[in-house]
Design a protein around this motif. Structure first.
Motif, mmCIF file in Angstrom:
data_model
loop_
_atom_site.group_PDB
_atom_site.id
_atom_site.type_symbol
_atom_site.label_atom_id
_atom_site.label_comp_id
_atom_site.label_asym_id
_atom_site.label_seq_id
_atom_site.Cartn_x
_atom_site.Cartn_y
_atom_site.Cartn_z
ATOM 1 N N THR A 32 0.812 -1.212 0.000
ATOM 2 C CA THR A 32 0.000 0.000 0.000
ATOM 3 C C THR A 32 0.850 1.268 0.000
ATOM 4 O OG1 THR A 32 -0.211 -0.011 2.427
ATOM 5 C CG2 THR A 32 -1.915 -1.158 1.161
ATOM 6 N N LEU A 33 2.166 1.128 0.069
ATOM 7 C CA LEU A 33 3.044 2.291 -0.077
ATOM 8 C C LEU A 33 3.135 2.731 -1.538
ATOM 9 C CD1 LEU A 33 5.968 1.443 2.382
ATOM 10 C CD2 LEU A 33 4.290 3.276 2.625
ATOM 11 N N ARG A 34 2.729 1.869 -2.466
ATOM 12 C CA ARG A 34 2.714 2.247 -3.878
ATOM 13 C C ARG A 34 1.478 3.089 -4.158
ATOM 14 N NH1 ARG A 34 6.004 -0.859 -7.996
ATOM 15 N NH2 ARG A 34 4.744 0.492 -9.336
ATOM 16 N N LYS A 35 1.665 4.253 -4.775
ATOM 17 C CA LYS A 35 0.542 5.133 -5.083
ATOM 18 C C LYS A 35 -0.382 4.532 -6.144
ATOM 19 C CE LYS A 35 2.972 9.384 -3.805
ATOM 20 N NZ LYS A 35 3.467 10.714 -4.273
ATOM 21 N N ASP A 36 0.155 3.577 -6.918
ATOM 22 C CA ASP A 36 -0.642 2.961 -7.989
ATOM 23 C C ASP A 36 -1.244 1.621 -7.572
ATOM 24 O OD1 ASP A 36 1.692 1.533 -7.825
ATOM 25 O OD2 ASP A 36 2.189 1.663 -9.954
ATOM 26 N N ILE A 37 -1.332 1.362 -6.276
ATOM 27 C CA ILE A 37 -1.742 0.032 -5.830
ATOM 28 C C ILE A 37 -3.144 -0.329 -6.317
ATOM 29 C CG2 ILE A 37 -2.509 0.910 -3.578
ATOM 30 C CD1 ILE A 37 -1.055 -2.598 -4.417
ATOM 31 N N MET A 68 -6.571 3.989 3.025
ATOM 32 C CA MET A 68 -6.731 3.358 1.718
ATOM 33 C C MET A 68 -8.205 3.251 1.329
ATOM 34 S SD MET A 68 -3.681 2.477 0.582
ATOM 35 C CE MET A 68 -2.917 3.921 1.322
ATOM 36 N N PRO A 69 -8.487 3.163 0.007
ATOM 37 C CA PRO A 69 -9.866 2.960 -0.470
ATOM 38 C C PRO A 69 -10.265 1.482 -0.377
ATOM 39 C CG PRO A 69 -8.390 3.120 -2.342
ATOM 40 C CD PRO A 69 -7.537 3.340 -1.115
ATOM 41 N N VAL A 70 -10.449 0.996 0.846
ATOM 42 C CA VAL A 70 -10.687 -0.425 1.051
ATOM 43 C C VAL A 70 -11.967 -0.876 0.347
ATOM 44 C CG1 VAL A 70 -11.000 -2.238 2.779
ATOM 45 C CG2 VAL A 70 -9.447 -0.337 3.239
ATOM 46 N N GLU A 71 -12.963 0.004 0.285
ATOM 47 C CA GLU A 71 -14.199 -0.346 -0.428
ATOM 48 C C GLU A 71 -13.918 -0.655 -1.897
ATOM 49 O OE1 GLU A 71 -13.744 2.351 1.336
ATOM 50 O OE2 GLU A 71 -15.251 2.435 2.947
ATOM 51 N N GLU A 72 -12.986 0.075 -2.490
ATOM 52 C CA GLU A 72 -12.595 -0.191 -3.874
ATOM 53 C C GLU A 72 -11.781 -1.481 -3.967
ATOM 54 O OE1 GLU A 72 -13.267 1.532 -6.888
ATOM 55 O OE2 GLU A 72 -14.841 2.190 -5.531
ATOM 56 N N PHE A 73 -10.876 -1.691 -3.014
ATOM 57 C CA PHE A 73 -10.108 -2.943 -2.995
ATOM 58 C C PHE A 73 -11.067 -4.136 -3.012
ATOM 59 C CE2 PHE A 73 -6.266 -1.057 -0.452
ATOM 60 C CZ PHE A 73 -5.904 -0.315 -1.559
ATOM 61 N N ALA A 74 -12.141 -4.031 -2.224
ATOM 62 C CA ALA A 74 -13.072 -5.145 -2.061
ATOM 63 C C ALA A 74 -13.763 -5.536 -3.359
ATOM 64 C CB ALA A 74 -14.111 -4.794 -1.000
ATOM 65 N N LYS A 75 -13.841 -4.618 -4.307
ATOM 66 C CA LYS A 75 -14.483 -4.906 -5.590
ATOM 67 C C LYS A 75 -13.636 -5.845 -6.454
ATOM 68 C CE LYS A 75 -16.789 -0.379 -5.886
ATOM 69 N NZ LYS A 75 -16.864 0.891 -6.669
ATOM 70 N N TYR A 76 -12.337 -5.878 -6.203
ATOM 71 C CA TYR A 76 -11.427 -6.572 -7.113
ATOM 72 C C TYR A 76 -10.643 -7.711 -6.456
ATOM 73 C CZ TYR A 76 -12.478 -2.285 -9.621
ATOM 74 O OH TYR A 76 -13.137 -1.245 -10.222
ATOM 75 N N LEU A 77 -10.466 -7.665 -5.145
ATOM 76 C CA LEU A 77 -9.740 -8.719 -4.439
ATOM 77 C C LEU A 77 -10.703 -9.815 -4.006
ATOM 78 C CD1 LEU A 77 -7.459 -6.560 -2.093
ATOM 79 C CD2 LEU A 77 -6.735 -7.768 -4.164
ATOM 80 N N ASP A 78 -10.287 -11.065 -4.135
ATOM 81 C CA ASP A 78 -11.096 -12.154 -3.601
ATOM 82 C C ASP A 78 -11.065 -12.140 -2.075
ATOM 83 O OD1 ASP A 78 -12.084 -13.860 -5.939
ATOM 84 O OD2 ASP A 78 -9.962 -13.578 -6.425
ATOM 85 N N PHE A 79 -9.933 -11.783 -1.523
ATOM 86 C CA PHE A 79 -9.798 -11.605 -0.085
ATOM 87 C C PHE A 79 -8.510 -10.848 0.185
ATOM 88 C CE2 PHE A 79 -8.540 -15.862 -1.386
ATOM 89 C CZ PHE A 79 -7.249 -15.993 -0.905
ATOM 90 N N MET A 80 -8.313 -10.471 1.438
ATOM 91 C CA MET A 80 -7.107 -9.737 1.818
ATOM 92 C C MET A 80 -6.477 -10.404 3.035
ATOM 93 S SD MET A 80 -6.493 -5.650 2.241
ATOM 94 C CE MET A 80 -7.934 -5.347 3.261
ATOM 95 N N HIS A 81 -5.163 -10.541 2.997
ATOM 96 C CA HIS A 81 -4.397 -11.012 4.145
ATOM 97 C C HIS A 81 -3.861 -9.799 4.904
ATOM 98 C CE1 HIS A 81 -3.203 -15.457 3.174
ATOM 99 N NE2 HIS A 81 -4.498 -15.241 3.042
ATOM 100 N N ILE A 82 -4.089 -9.776 6.200
ATOM 101 C CA ILE A 82 -3.513 -8.746 7.054
ATOM 102 C C ILE A 82 -2.551 -9.423 8.028
ATOM 103 C CG2 ILE A 82 -3.951 -6.866 8.671
ATOM 104 C CD1 ILE A 82 -6.738 -6.596 7.543
ATOM 105 N N SER A 83 -1.276 -9.076 7.943
ATOM 106 C CA SER A 83 -0.257 -9.665 8.817
ATOM 107 C C SER A 83 -0.318 -8.995 10.180
ATOM 108 C CB SER A 83 1.138 -9.482 8.207
ATOM 109 O OG SER A 83 1.229 -10.155 6.966
ATOM 110 N N ILE A 84 -0.625 -9.774 11.206
ATOM 111 C CA ILE A 84 -0.727 -9.249 12.570
ATOM 112 C C ILE A 84 -0.004 -10.197 13.520
ATOM 113 C CG2 ILE A 84 -2.260 -8.397 14.375
ATOM 114 C CD1 ILE A 84 -4.524 -8.300 12.352
ATOM 115 N N ASP A 85 0.988 -9.691 14.209
ATOM 116 C CA ASP A 85 1.697 -10.489 15.200
ATOM 117 C C ASP A 85 2.649 -9.603 15.987
ATOM 118 O OD1 ASP A 85 4.060 -10.291 13.443
ATOM 119 O OD2 ASP A 85 3.063 -11.818 12.238
ATOM 120 N N GLU A 86 3.321 -10.203 16.950
ATOM 121 C CA GLU A 86 4.253 -9.446 17.790
ATOM 122 C C GLU A 86 5.404 -8.876 16.975
ATOM 123 O OE1 GLU A 86 2.093 -12.220 20.583
ATOM 124 O OE2 GLU A 86 2.841 -12.274 18.524
#
Length: 317
Positions: free
Chosen positions: A79-84, A110-128
């Motif tokens: 998401t650091l890419r402006k063209d993501i 980020m425009p997550v609502e727009e992401f949702a139109k095109y991604l089948d799902f999203m992985h969010i890395s969460i840990d220590e």
């Protein structure tokens, strides 16, 4: 020729079982830039200039002509890419099972609502290691919009906190993919004890079922011998093919210069596969420890069954 993703999966199956194994899963590191410095990660430690958008599109075109059916857009932090969003749209139009892997800390911008139109799902890395455990409380914002999988890396220092993570993901309506930290070049060795990890995951898988995306094949491999197959491929931020895995990590070609099938048929790639077939490290690098089980049709069928069950469960959440 570019195929529908289901036809591409069939092409992968027959090519891999009749000839040599081809990748069905692609990891495209869109950037090495990241806003975090996780101790178990080696990407941010090796700076690399981002490719322009047109070159990213060319690489996606070449992947669409190959057997790669599942594509993960990642980094670094993509998401650091402006063209993501443009990249996500373009990959979607090329018919992949498509997702993005992000640390989530920038999603509020980020425009997550727009992401949702095109991604089948999203992985969010969460840990220590990512130092972003607060993101568990943010998950309901995103599970309302799209299918979310928490991708969590377990180290020897936090193996006892797995249950808490699973509970938080389950409450938020997300799935969770639990991976072992791997001892990569230029990183400290923080890998957990395999038997301990196996026992914890087996108990949680029995209890939480399809909430846990980590497959039984991967869990079993923690305590059983397995040999890796090159059913997945990593594309670096400059277009290089890192093959057959991130540990052996040969650079066997570049997708800006030639197509993936030509690269995989090269002597460099054949040598890399041979090294993998003879490798006895059993490092549990998730992408390969998981997809390597696909050489057994029964395990492949079980994996697909687990995936569909989890997918449908999130659909009906």
């Amino acid at each position: 020729m570019k195929l529908n993703r289901n036809l591409r999966a069939i092409k992968w199956f027959f090519k891999s079982y009749l000839d040599f194994e081809r990748p069905v899963y692609g990891t495209f590191k869109l950037t090495h830039r990241c806003n975090l410095t996780c101790p178990f990660c080696d990407v941010w430690r090796s700076p690399m200039k981002d490719l322009p958008t047109k070159d990213i599109f060319k690489i996606i075109d070449r992947l669409a002509e190959s057997t790669v059916t599942v594509l993960s857009l990642e980094g670094g932090e993509p998401t650091l890419r402006k063209d993501i969003l443009d990249i996500i749209k373009y990959a979607h139009d090329n018919s992949f099972y498509l997702f993005m892997t992000t640390n989530g800390t920038l999603l509020h911008k980020m425009p997550v609502e727009e992401f949702a139109k095109y991604l089948d799902f999203m992985h969010i890395s969460i840990d220590e290691g990512h130092n972003n455990l607060y993101m568990f409380d943010e998950l309901p914002k995103y599970t309302k919009l799209m299918k979310i999988t928490v991708q969590t890396v377990v180290t020897k220092n936090d193996v006892d906190s797995i249950r808490w993570r699973v509970e938080k993901a389950h409450e938020a309506g997300a799935r969770i993919l639990i991976m072992s930290a791997v001892y990569l070049p230029n990183t400290p060795n923080v890998s957990p004890d395999k038997k301990q990890l196996h026992d914890i995951l087996a108990d949680l898988k029995q209890e939480y079922g399809s909430t846990i995306e980590t497959s039984w094949s991967f869990i079993d491999a923690l305590v059983n011998d397995y040999k890796c197959q090159s059913f997945s491929v990593t594309i670096d931020a400059n277009g290089d093919i890192i093959y057959p895995c991130a540990v052996i990590a040969h650079r066997v070609g570049n997708l800006l210069n030639e197509d993936l099938e030509t690269i995989l048929q090269s002597e460099k790639a054949k040598k890399a596969r041979e090294i993998m077939h003879n490798c006895d490290r059993a490092c549990m690098l998730y992408l390969h420890a998981e997809t390597s089980q696909f050489h057994d049709v029964r395990k492949l069928g079980r994996f697909l069954g687990e995936f569909v069950a989890g997918y449908m469960k999130r659909e009906n959440h």
